[in-house]
Write a protein that holds these residues in place. Structure first.
Motif, PDB file in Angstrom:
ATOM      1  N   ALA A   1       0.839  -1.200   0.000  1.00 41.81           N
ATOM      2  CA  ALA A   1       0.000   0.000   0.000  1.00 41.81           C
ATOM      3  C   ALA A   1       0.874   1.250   0.000  1.00 41.81           C
ATOM      4  CB  ALA A   1      -0.925  -0.008   1.211  1.00 41.81           C
ATOM      5  N   ASP A   2       1.958   1.227   0.772  1.00 45.39           N
ATOM      6  CA  ASP A   2       2.866   2.373   0.798  1.00 45.39           C
ATOM      7  C   ASP A   2       3.496   2.601  -0.572  1.00 45.39           C
ATOM      8  OD1 ASP A   2       2.338   2.704   3.469  1.00 45.39           O
ATOM      9  OD2 ASP A   2       4.166   1.713   4.163  1.00 45.39           O
ATOM     10  N   ARG A   3       3.865   1.524  -1.220  1.00 44.81           N
ATOM     11  CA  ARG A   3       4.465   1.652  -2.553  1.00 44.81           C
ATOM     12  C   ARG A   3       3.469   2.226  -3.546  1.00 44.81           C
ATOM     13  NH1 ARG A   3       7.854  -3.813  -3.845  1.00 44.81           N
ATOM     14  NH2 ARG A   3       9.865  -2.945  -3.276  1.00 44.81           N
ATOM     15  N   GLN A   4       2.210   1.792  -3.443  1.00 43.93           N
ATOM     16  CA  GLN A   4       1.181   2.303  -4.348  1.00 43.93           C
ATOM     17  C   GLN A   4       0.963   3.794  -4.117  1.00 43.93           C
ATOM     18  OE1 GLN A   4      -0.260   0.545  -6.874  1.00 43.93           O
ATOM     19  NE2 GLN A   4      -1.043   2.543  -7.472  1.00 43.93           N
ATOM     20  N   ASN A   5       0.933   4.211  -2.845  1.00 42.65           N
ATOM     21  CA  ASN A   5       0.773   5.632  -2.531  1.00 42.65           C
ATOM     22  C   ASN A   5       1.935   6.436  -3.085  1.00 42.65           C
ATOM     23  OD1 ASN A   5      -1.607   5.174  -1.201  1.00 42.65           O
ATOM     24  ND2 ASN A   5      -0.679   5.104   0.831  1.00 42.65           N
ATOM     25  N   ALA A   6       3.139   5.914  -2.950  1.00 45.50           N
ATOM     26  CA  ALA A   6       4.316   6.614  -3.462  1.00 45.50           C
ATOM     27  C   ALA A   6       4.247   6.733  -4.983  1.00 45.50           C
ATOM     28  CB  ALA A   6       5.589   5.889  -3.039  1.00 45.50           C
ATOM     29  N   ALA A   7       3.817   5.685  -5.651  1.00 40.39           N
ATOM     30  CA  ALA A   7       3.703   5.719  -7.106  1.00 40.39           C
ATOM     31  C   ALA A   7       2.642   6.731  -7.542  1.00 40.39           C
ATOM     32  CB  ALA A   7       3.354   4.332  -7.635  1.00 40.39           C
ATOM     33  N   ASP A   8       1.536   6.790  -6.793  1.00 36.48           N
ATOM     34  CA  ASP A   8       0.487   7.767  -7.116  1.00 36.48           C
ATOM     35  C   ASP A   8       0.995   9.196  -6.949  1.00 36.48           C
ATOM     36  OD1 ASP A   8      -1.200   5.672  -7.618  1.00 36.48           O
ATOM     37  OD2 ASP A   8      -2.232   5.802  -5.681  1.00 36.48           O
ATOM     38  N   GLN A   9       1.731   9.438  -5.870  1.00 40.83           N
ATOM     39  CA  GLN A   9       2.270  10.776  -5.633  1.00 40.83           C
ATOM     40  C   GLN A   9       3.259  11.162  -6.720  1.00 40.83           C
ATOM     41  OE1 GLN A   9       3.903  10.670  -1.688  1.00 40.83           O
ATOM     42  NE2 GLN A   9       1.919  10.986  -0.714  1.00 40.83           N
ATOM     43  N   LYS A  10       4.081  10.206  -7.146  1.00 44.51           N
ATOM     44  CA  LYS A  10       5.062  10.491  -8.188  1.00 44.51           C
ATOM     45  C   LYS A  10       4.361  10.808  -9.509  1.00 44.51           C
ATOM     46  CE  LYS A  10       9.057   8.553 -10.503  1.00 44.51           C
ATOM     47  NZ  LYS A  10       9.950   7.391 -10.633  1.00 44.51           N
ATOM     48  N   ALA A  11       3.322  10.038  -9.833  1.00 45.98           N
ATOM     49  CA  ALA A  11       2.589  10.289 -11.069  1.00 45.98           C
ATOM     50  C   ALA A  11       1.940  11.667 -11.047  1.00 45.98           C
ATOM     51  CB  ALA A  11       1.534   9.202 -11.275  1.00 45.98           C
ATOM     52  N   GLU A  12       1.397  12.045  -9.892  1.00 49.36           N
ATOM     53  CA  GLU A  12       0.777  13.368  -9.761  1.00 49.36           C
ATOM     54  C   GLU A  12       1.808  14.475  -9.934  1.00 49.36           C
ATOM     55  OE1 GLU A  12      -2.350  16.078  -9.054  1.00 49.36           O
ATOM     56  OE2 GLU A  12      -2.359  13.938  -9.519  1.00 49.36           O
ATOM     57  N   LEU A  13       2.985  14.278  -9.331  1.00 46.91           N
ATOM     58  CA  LEU A  13       4.050  15.273  -9.439  1.00 46.91           C
ATOM     59  C   LEU A  13       4.519  15.412 -10.885  1.00 46.91           C
ATOM     60  CD1 LEU A  13       6.018  17.165  -7.949  1.00 46.91           C
ATOM     61  CD2 LEU A  13       7.538  15.215  -7.717  1.00 46.91           C
ATOM     62  N   VAL A  14       4.693  14.293 -11.572  1.00 48.23           N
ATOM     63  CA  VAL A  14       5.118  14.330 -12.978  1.00 48.23           C
ATOM     64  C   VAL A  14       4.078  15.047 -13.826  1.00 48.23           C
ATOM     65  CG1 VAL A  14       5.523  12.858 -14.992  1.00 48.23           C
ATOM     66  CG2 VAL A  14       6.606  12.311 -12.822  1.00 48.23           C
ATOM     67  N   ARG A  15       2.802  14.775 -13.561  1.00 47.70           N
ATOM     68  CA  ARG A  15       1.736  15.436 -14.318  1.00 47.70           C
ATOM     69  C   ARG A  15       1.778  16.945 -14.120  1.00 47.70           C
ATOM     70  NH1 ARG A  15      -2.965  17.596 -13.401  1.00 47.70           N
ATOM     71  NH2 ARG A  15      -2.941  17.115 -11.184  1.00 47.70           N
ATOM     72  N   LYS A  16       1.957  17.357 -12.859  1.00 46.02           N
ATOM     73  CA  LYS A  16       2.018  18.795 -12.567  1.00 46.02           C
ATOM     74  C   LYS A  16       3.220  19.444 -13.239  1.00 46.02           C
ATOM     75  CE  LYS A  16      -0.348  18.822  -8.114  1.00 46.02           C
ATOM     76  NZ  LYS A  16      -0.189  19.038  -6.675  1.00 46.02           N
ATOM     77  N   MET A  17       4.357  18.756 -13.213  1.00 42.12           N
ATOM     78  CA  MET A  17       5.564  19.322 -13.833  1.00 42.12           C
ATOM     79  C   MET A  17       5.386  19.456 -15.341  1.00 42.12           C
ATOM     80  SD  MET A  17       8.530  17.407 -11.636  1.00 42.12           S
ATOM     81  CE  MET A  17       9.866  18.078 -12.585  1.00 42.12           C
ATOM     82  N   ARG A  18       4.728  18.456 -15.949  1.00 37.37           N
ATOM     83  CA  ARG A  18       4.497  18.521 -17.403  1.00 37.37           C
ATOM     84  C   ARG A  18       3.545  19.650 -17.745  1.00 37.37           C
ATOM     85  NH1 ARG A  18       4.261  12.115 -18.557  1.00 37.37           N
ATOM     86  NH2 ARG A  18       6.498  11.819 -18.718  1.00 37.37           N
ATOM     87  N   GLU A  19       2.520  19.843 -16.909  1.00 36.97           N
ATOM     88  CA  GLU A  19       1.588  20.954 -17.138  1.00 36.97           C
ATOM     89  C   GLU A  19       2.322  22.285 -17.036  1.00 36.97           C
ATOM     90  OE1 GLU A  19      -1.686  20.741 -14.478  1.00 36.97           O
ATOM     91  OE2 GLU A  19      -2.610  19.042 -15.488  1.00 36.97           O
TER      92      GLU A  19
END
Length: 71
Positions: free
Chosen positions: A35-53
């Motif tokens: 579950a911790d790994r999934q949360n970390a992956a979700d946070q990373k994906a969100e951060l990448v999306r924001k940076m791309r925007e």
């Protein structure tokens, strides 16, 4: 009555009953870690999306700023 002080012997006042841990849990790699790994992956994906925007917005502003200067 026995007063066991050994952690492996749950009789008496030793350690009480302990949950049997799987090999993965003993290596601190249990289901909670998944579950911790999934949360970390979700946070990373969100951060990448924001940076791309942000990069896309900066690129769009840069192109809009350059267009009148070249005319």
């Amino acid at each position: 009555m026995t007063d066991s002080k050994n952690i492996n012997n749950p009789v008496g006042q030793g350690g009480g009953q302990r949950k049997r841990l799987s090999r993965a849990e003993r290596q601190n790699n249990g289901p909670h870690r998944n579950a911790d790994r999934q949360n970390a992956a979700d946070q990373k994906a969100e951060l990448v999306r924001k940076m791309r925007e942000k990069a896309g917005a900066a690129e769009g502003a840069e192109q809009a700023g350059d267009a009148p200067a070249q005319s």
